[in-house]
Structure formats: structure tokens, C-alpha cells
Design a protein around this motif. Structure first.
Motif, PDB file in Angstrom:
ATOM      1  N   ALA A  35      -0.127   3.495  -9.812  1.00 50.59           N
ATOM      2  CA  ALA A  35      -0.709   2.832  -8.637  1.00 50.59           C
ATOM      3  C   ALA A  35       0.426   2.496  -7.696  1.00 50.59           C
ATOM      4  N   VAL A  36       0.398   3.086  -6.508  1.00 50.64           N
ATOM      5  CA  VAL A  36       1.469   2.895  -5.547  1.00 50.64           C
ATOM      6  C   VAL A  36       0.907   2.211  -4.310  1.00 50.64           C
ATOM      7  N   CYS A  37       1.547   1.127  -3.887  1.00 52.01           N
ATOM      8  CA  CYS A  37       1.121   0.469  -2.657  1.00 52.01           C
ATOM      9  C   CYS A  37       2.056   0.858  -1.528  1.00 52.01           C
ATOM     10  N   ILE A  38       1.480   1.066  -0.344  1.00 45.91           N
ATOM     11  CA  ILE A  38       2.294   1.302   0.851  1.00 45.91           C
ATOM     12  C   ILE A  38       2.103   0.099   1.759  1.00 45.91           C
ATOM     13  N   ILE A  39       3.192  -0.574   2.064  1.00 47.67           N
ATOM     14  CA  ILE A  39       3.113  -1.717   2.973  1.00 47.67           C
ATOM     15  C   ILE A  39       4.008  -1.438   4.180  1.00 47.67           C
ATOM     16  N   GLY A  40       3.824  -2.229   5.210  1.00 47.01           N
ATOM     17  CA  GLY A  40       4.647  -2.035   6.399  1.00 47.01           C
ATOM     18  C   GLY A  40       3.913  -2.495   7.630  1.00 47.01           C
ATOM     19  N   VAL A 200      -2.909   1.571   0.820  1.00 43.78           N
ATOM     20  CA  VAL A 200      -2.278   0.976   1.996  1.00 43.78           C
ATOM     21  C   VAL A 200      -2.877  -0.412   2.111  1.00 43.78           C
ATOM     22  N   THR A 201      -2.060  -1.439   2.113  1.00 42.08           N
ATOM     23  CA  THR A 201      -2.628  -2.782   2.066  1.00 42.08           C
ATOM     24  C   THR A 201      -1.756  -3.805   2.771  1.00 42.08           C
ATOM     25  N   HIS A 202      -2.437  -4.879   3.204  1.00 42.06           N
ATOM     26  CA  HIS A 202      -1.727  -6.041   3.731  1.00 42.06           C
ATOM     27  C   HIS A 202      -1.782  -7.199   2.751  1.00 42.06           C
ATOM     28  N   GLU A 203      -2.421  -6.961   1.585  1.00 45.03           N
ATOM     29  CA  GLU A 203      -2.533  -8.016   0.578  1.00 45.03           C
ATOM     30  C   GLU A 203      -1.289  -7.971  -0.310  1.00 45.03           C
ATOM     31  N   MET A 204      -0.262  -8.724   0.082  1.00 42.83           N
ATOM     32  CA  MET A 204       1.020  -8.637  -0.633  1.00 42.83           C
ATOM     33  C   MET A 204       0.903  -9.109  -2.084  1.00 42.83           C
ATOM     34  N   ALA A 207      -0.683  -6.407  -4.002  1.00 42.43           N
ATOM     35  CA  ALA A 207       0.260  -5.298  -4.175  1.00 42.43           C
ATOM     36  C   ALA A 207       1.239  -5.612  -5.314  1.00 42.43           C
ATOM     37  N   ARG A 208       1.684  -6.840  -5.352  1.00 39.66           N
ATOM     38  CA  ARG A 208       2.645  -7.245  -6.371  1.00 39.66           C
ATOM     39  C   ARG A 208       2.012  -7.195  -7.764  1.00 39.66           C
ATOM     40  N   GLU A 209       0.746  -7.652  -7.837  1.00 41.26           N
ATOM     41  CA  GLU A 209       0.110  -7.742  -9.151  1.00 41.26           C
ATOM     42  C   GLU A 209      -0.337  -6.397  -9.698  1.00 41.26           C
ATOM     43  N   VAL A 210      -0.828  -5.544  -8.805  1.00 39.96           N
ATOM     44  CA  VAL A 210      -1.561  -4.388  -9.298  1.00 39.96           C
ATOM     45  C   VAL A 210      -0.706  -3.111  -9.361  1.00 39.96           C
ATOM     46  N   SER A 211       0.314  -3.004  -8.513  1.00 41.11           N
ATOM     47  CA  SER A 211       0.976  -1.700  -8.422  1.00 41.11           C
ATOM     48  C   SER A 211       2.204  -1.599  -9.310  1.00 41.11           C
ATOM     49  N   GLN A 212       2.534  -0.352  -9.619  1.00 43.14           N
ATOM     50  CA  GLN A 212       3.759  -0.106 -10.364  1.00 43.14           C
ATOM     51  C   GLN A 212       4.943   0.109  -9.417  1.00 43.14           C
ATOM     52  N   ARG A 213       4.598   0.451  -8.166  1.00 47.47           N
ATOM     53  CA  ARG A 213       5.655   0.724  -7.213  1.00 47.47           C
ATOM     54  C   ARG A 213       5.160   0.399  -5.815  1.00 47.47           C
ATOM     55  N   VAL A 214       6.028  -0.091  -4.974  1.00 52.55           N
ATOM     56  CA  VAL A 214       5.673  -0.421  -3.602  1.00 52.55           C
ATOM     57  C   VAL A 214       6.604   0.338  -2.663  1.00 52.55           C
ATOM     58  N   CYS A 215       6.005   0.972  -1.652  1.00 50.79           N
ATOM     59  CA  CYS A 215       6.816   1.656  -0.639  1.00 50.79           C
ATOM     60  C   CYS A 215       6.712   0.862   0.662  1.00 50.79           C
ATOM     61  N   PHE A 216       7.827   0.605   1.289  1.00 56.32           N
ATOM     62  CA  PHE A 216       7.813  -0.066   2.573  1.00 56.32           C
ATOM     63  C   PHE A 216       8.095   0.962   3.664  1.00 56.32           C
ATOM     64  N   THR A 217       7.163   1.066   4.644  1.00 59.78           N
ATOM     65  CA  THR A 217       7.354   2.037   5.729  1.00 59.78           C
ATOM     66  C   THR A 217       7.652   1.303   7.028  1.00 59.78           C
ATOM     67  N   ASP A 218       8.479   1.925   7.843  1.00 62.10           N
ATOM     68  CA  ASP A 218       8.752   1.370   9.164  1.00 62.10           C
ATOM     69  C   ASP A 218       9.094   2.519  10.099  1.00 62.10           C
ATOM     70  N   HIS A 219       8.448   2.570  11.257  1.00 60.36           N
ATOM     71  CA  HIS A 219       8.693   3.621  12.241  1.00 60.36           C
ATOM     72  C   HIS A 219       8.696   5.021  11.650  1.00 60.36           C
ATOM     73  N   GLY A 220       7.677   5.310  10.839  1.00 59.29           N
ATOM     74  CA  GLY A 220       7.494   6.679  10.362  1.00 59.29           C
ATOM     75  C   GLY A 220       8.391   7.105   9.223  1.00 59.29           C
ATOM     76  N   LEU A 221       9.066   6.170   8.606  1.00 64.33           N
ATOM     77  CA  LEU A 221       9.925   6.503   7.470  1.00 64.33           C
ATOM     78  C   LEU A 221       9.664   5.554   6.307  1.00 64.33           C
ATOM     79  N   ILE A 222       9.853   6.055   5.082  1.00 62.44           N
ATOM     80  CA  ILE A 222       9.818   5.140   3.943  1.00 62.44           C
ATOM     81  C   ILE A 222      11.222   4.556   3.807  1.00 62.44           C
ATOM     82  N   VAL A 223      11.303   3.259   4.104  1.00 57.49           N
ATOM     83  CA  VAL A 223      12.599   2.602   4.155  1.00 57.49           C
ATOM     84  C   VAL A 223      13.089   2.253   2.754  1.00 57.49           C
ATOM     85  N   GLU A 224      12.139   1.837   1.944  1.00 57.84           N
ATOM     86  CA  GLU A 224      12.520   1.347   0.620  1.00 57.84           C
ATOM     87  C   GLU A 224      11.353   1.547  -0.341  1.00 57.84           C
TER      88      GLU A 224
END
Lengths: 248, 238
Positions: A35-40, A200-204, A207-224
Motif C-alpha cells: 500500500a503506497v500513499c502519494i502525498i503532496g 493519493v490522499t490528504h489524510e496524513m 497515510a501513516r497508519e495504513v501504508s508501507q511507503r509514502v511518496c512525496f511529490t512536488d512540481h511533477g517530481l517524486i521528491v522523497e
């Protein structure tokens, strides 16, 4: 993580709308059962990534693979039918078909697209409605359901396709706070059952509880990209730190 | 009463004319309405393909038939289709007659006129539908055809029914113009009767009442259809 094992693989995906480049080289892997969350921030390309994965948006450059499907090579909806069977999507605005009841919404695609047996599909649909705790709403039209109920029907509709992957596109963003938890509860169950999910979620907190990994995107790139404990508690990139400082 | 004289109505010949007129009016309206709906759906479907030349072709068709008087279209159809070459020899009489009767010309021209209006009505229904519902259908694996018939057409039809009711009632009334090209419908026989009897006002009042009755049946049926097709969240659905 190796590319070969990954169920979903994106490599240097670029996508523009007119002059605006939304995705500027996205690369990511998702393992089966992960389960991967994308935040940003808004406009950073989160939803566009999901829509490229199931072929709703054609990409300009790069490579996308889901299982054995090379998504960037599929040109028509017809060619994508097998992909859509494997990858289901749940939308922010639910997007149920307003002229059909909850039960019919769930049954339509398996019968009309996959050609499954009606009786078997109805049994499946009723089980799924029970799973999202809406059995008594089987004959209600979307217009008669609350946002949270519609979203749970939409999740059941996605599950009825028996997908290997579900993409959740800000599914709680349009909901009242008190109905959000019912929807998150339904999603959490799916993750625990081992269904591969990209959210893709705004529920931080979620995201913390449910996912195994979180990707942070900013300006069209995965930053972290990191396990939630790491990314939330010890972000490496200044942009991640700034964003988390604003939303947490 | 007001000096109106309806004694001519007792004449079986006039009764017969009125009956034939009503039947022909109904036939013409039914034929051209059905054809207009089919043309409307096909045209709207054509627009969903987003092919440049097809869009241009449908657009041209709509502009030509929507922006010219239906009476002129009917005269055009009558004088071109029935006189230009298309003749057959009637086996019973041995006479050379036009392949397309005045009735056929009227039916064709009304179908095209109504069809042009119906294309726009159906198109507005499809374009009003949220784009996101189409995305949902695609994400569930629906191809273009299945999406149109299973999702877009049913929702669009519901949305555009009030506009379609307008078009069909107008089309029904426009059938009266077929009298000009000698189609023996209600308006045509009305003229025959008052030329015979000089009871113009009486005949017009009667014909007016007949049109009110016939068109009301149509609008009533459409209202029932609207209620039947209603679904919650759209229009008057609860």
C-alpha cells in the motif's frame, strides 16, 4: 527493490497539458500487496500519476508497466480492457452512474465488460455491499445516498472487477468529516487483506497508519519516498519538511 | 350561437375527409418523429468520435436544415426528388409516376428538419454529462460503443427529454405545411372543405381543436416518459 518483481513500474514518466508539464520524470515501483500513499501539494501531479497508471491519460514520454501490460503502448480503450480488469480506480467525486441503483452500479461492468455470469455477479455484488456495510441500500439510486455511502458503493464497484490493484484518488476529499472514517475503514480492510493499493490522499494520519511507503511529490517530481515513520518523523528533503510543517 | 354553422359536418364526405386528414397527419408525424430521433442519436454519436471531417459534416447538416424554413425544405424536396428523373411506371395504369410521392417527400424533409434539431438536443445532453462519469466508465473497461449505449445515451436522453418534447411538438405542427405540396393531411382537407362550404371560421375552429387534442396526447405521453425515466438527483426524480 528490483524492477522485475514489482507489480507496477513507472520509469521517467513525463506528461504535459498544453504548455504545462505536470509530470517531469516520475519513476516508482510498487510491489504486489503493497500500500503506497502519494502525498503532496495541490497541482503537484498526484492524481495525474494515477490516471496515467490505468491509461486514462496517455503519457508523452517514459515507460509504465502494470503486471504484463505495457500501459504506454496501449492506444485504445479496447486495447486497455485487460488492464482495466486488473487495475480499478475510485474517484474523488464517486462518479457512480446516476441512472442505475447501487447494486446495478456494482454489477454493470462485470456483466457488460467482462461477460461474467449474471447470477454469479449478483452474488458477488451483494457480498461486496455487505462488506462496505450498505446491504440495505442495494436498491437506492446514487442521488439518494450520502457522499460517504456513494463512495463505499464506488469502492464495491471497483472491487467487483476483481482487480489486483486499486487506485484511490483523494477519495475522502469531498466527504463530510463524520463519513470519512467509514470510507477509510473500508480501505484499511482492503489493505490488510493484501490488495495492492496506491492512494493519493490528504489524510496524513491515515497515510501513516495504513501504508508501507509514502511518496512525496512536488512540481511533477517524486521528491522523497520512504516508509511512513521515516518520512513523517525524519523527512530528508527541505520541500517535504516545509509541506509537512504546513499540514501536520 | 355566434352565427356559426356546423351543418356541413353532417355530410359523410366531409367526415371522411377529416378522418383521412387526421390519419395522414398522424402517419406523417409518427414517421418523421421516429426518423428524427434516429438521426438525432446517430448525429450525436458521430460527435463523440471527435473526428474532424465527421464533425464538420454533421455541423453542416445541422446548419442547413436548422437555419432554413421547413416549408422551403419541403418544396425543395418535392420539386427536386419528385421531378428530377426519379420516375417509375405504375404497373396497373401504365402511367409514368414519380418514384417518391408528395407524402414521401414531406416525410423525408420533415425527418431531416427534425433530425437536425434532435442532434443538437442529444448533443447538449451528452455534453452536459460530467466528464468524470465518462472517466469512471473508461476505468471500468467500457469501450466507446458500450459506453455510449449503456451510460451516455441513457443519461443524455433523460437530460434532453424536455428539449426533445419541444422539438417533437413543433415537428407535429409543421406537418400542416405538407398541405402546400398536396399531401392530403388534416390542413389540406380543411382547405378543401372551406373552399367547398365557405365556412372558413367554422372549419378553422374545428381543425384547431383537433390539433390541440392530438398534440396534447403527444405532450402527455412525453411527460409520462419523463416520469418513467426519472432518476434521483436529476430533474424531478426524488
Amino acid at each position: 527493490m528490483s524492477r522485475i518483481e514489482a507489480l507496477i513500474e513507472l520509469d521517467n514518466v513525463r506528461k504535459s497539458f498544453g504548455d504545462f508539464e505536470v509530470l517531469k520524470g516520475i519513476s516508482m515501483f510498487v510491489q504486489k500487496g503493497e500500500a503506497v500513499c502519494i502525498i503532496g501539494p495541490s497541482g503537484s501531479g498526484k492524481s495525474t500519476i494515477l490516471r496515467c497508471i490505468n491509461g486514462l491519460f496517455p503519457i508523452d514520454e517514459g515507460f509504465i508497466r502494470v503486471g504484463e501490460h505495457r500501459v504506454h503502448e496501449l492506444k485504445s480503450d479496447k486495447a486497455m480492457r485487460a488492464l482495466r480488469h486488473q487495475v480499478a480506480m475510485v474517484f474523488q467525486q464517486y462518479n457512480l452512474f446516476p441512472h442505475r441503483t447501487a447494486l446495478q452500479n456494482i454489477m454493470m461492468a462485470p456483466i457488460q465488460v467482462l461477460g461474467h455470469d449474471r447470477a454469479e455477479v449478483e452474488e458477488r455484488a451483494r457480498k461486496l455491499l455487505k462488506k462496505v456495510r450498505l446491504s440495505e441500500k442495494a436498491d437506492s439510486y446514487p442521488g439518494q445516498l450520502s457522499g460517504g455511502q456513494q463512495q463505499r458503493v464506488a469502492i464495491a464497484r471497483a472491487l467487483a472487477m476483481q482487480p489486483e490493484v486499486i487506485l484511490f484518488d483523494e477519495v475522502t476529499a469531498a466527504l463530510d468529516p463524520e463519513t470519512v472514517k467509514d470510507v477509510l475503514f473500508a480501505i484499511r480492510e482492503l489493505v490488510e487483506e493484501g490488495l495492492t493499493c496506491i492512494l493519493v490522499t490528504h489524510e496524513m494520519k491515515f497515510a501513516r497508519e495504513v501504508s508501507q511507503r509514502v511518496c512525496f511529490t512536488d512540481h511533477g517530481l517524486i521528491v522523497e519516498s520512504a516508509p511512513p515513520a521515516e518520512l513523517f518523523d525524519n523527512p530528508q528533503d527541505p520541500r517535504t519538511r516545509e509541506f509537512l510543517g504546513q499540514v501536520l | 350561437m355566434l352565427g356559426l354553422d356546423y351543418s356541413w359536418l353532417a355530410d359523410p364526405a366531409y367526415q371522411r375527409w377529416l378522418l383521412i386528414g387526421v390519419v395522414n397527419t398522424l402517419k406523417l408525424a409518427a414517421l418523421s418523429s421516429s426518423a428524427a430521433i434516429v438521426i438525432g442519436m446517430l448525429g450525436a454519436l458521430g460527435f463523440t468520435f471527435r473526428i474532424f471531417w465527421l464533425d464538420a459534416l454533421i455541423e453542416l447538416f445541422v446548419e442547413v436544415f436548422r437555419n432554413t424554413p421547413p416549408l422551403l425544405q419541403m418544396l425543395f424536396a418535392y420539386f427536386t426528388l419528385s421531378t428530377l428523373g426519379l420516375k417509375v411506371t405504375d404497373p396497373s395504369t401504365g402511367l409514368s409516376v414519380p418514384l417518391l410521392s408528395a407524402f414521401a417527400c414531406a416525410a423525408i424533409s420533415l425527418s431531416l428538419f427534425g433530425g437536425a434539431l434532435a442532434i443538437e438536443a442529444f448533443r447538449s445532453g451528452i455534453e452536459t454529462m460530467p466528464r468524470s462519469i465518462v472517466d469512471a466508465a473508461r476505468s471500468l473497461g467500457y469501450g466507446r460503443w458500450a459506453r455510449f449505449w449503456r451510460i451516455e445515451a441513457p443519461i443524455a436522453t433523460r437530460i434532453c427529454l424536455p428539449a426533445l418534447t419541444n422539438i417533437l411538438t413543433n415537428l407535429f405542427k409543421t406537418t400542416s405545411q405538407a398541405s402546400v405540396i398536396t399531401v392530403p393531411e388534416l390542413m389540406y382537407y380543411a382547405g378543401q372543405i372551406y373552399n367547398d362550404t365557405f365556412r372558413t371560421l367554422e372549419v378553422m375552429i374545428l381543425v384547431l381543436l383537433i390539433y390541440v387534442a392530438l398534440v396534447s396526447m403527444l405532450t402527455f405521453a412525453m411527460a409520462r416518459l419523463e416520469a418513467f425515466m426519472a432518476f434521483p438527483g436529476y430533474g424531478r426524480g426524488l
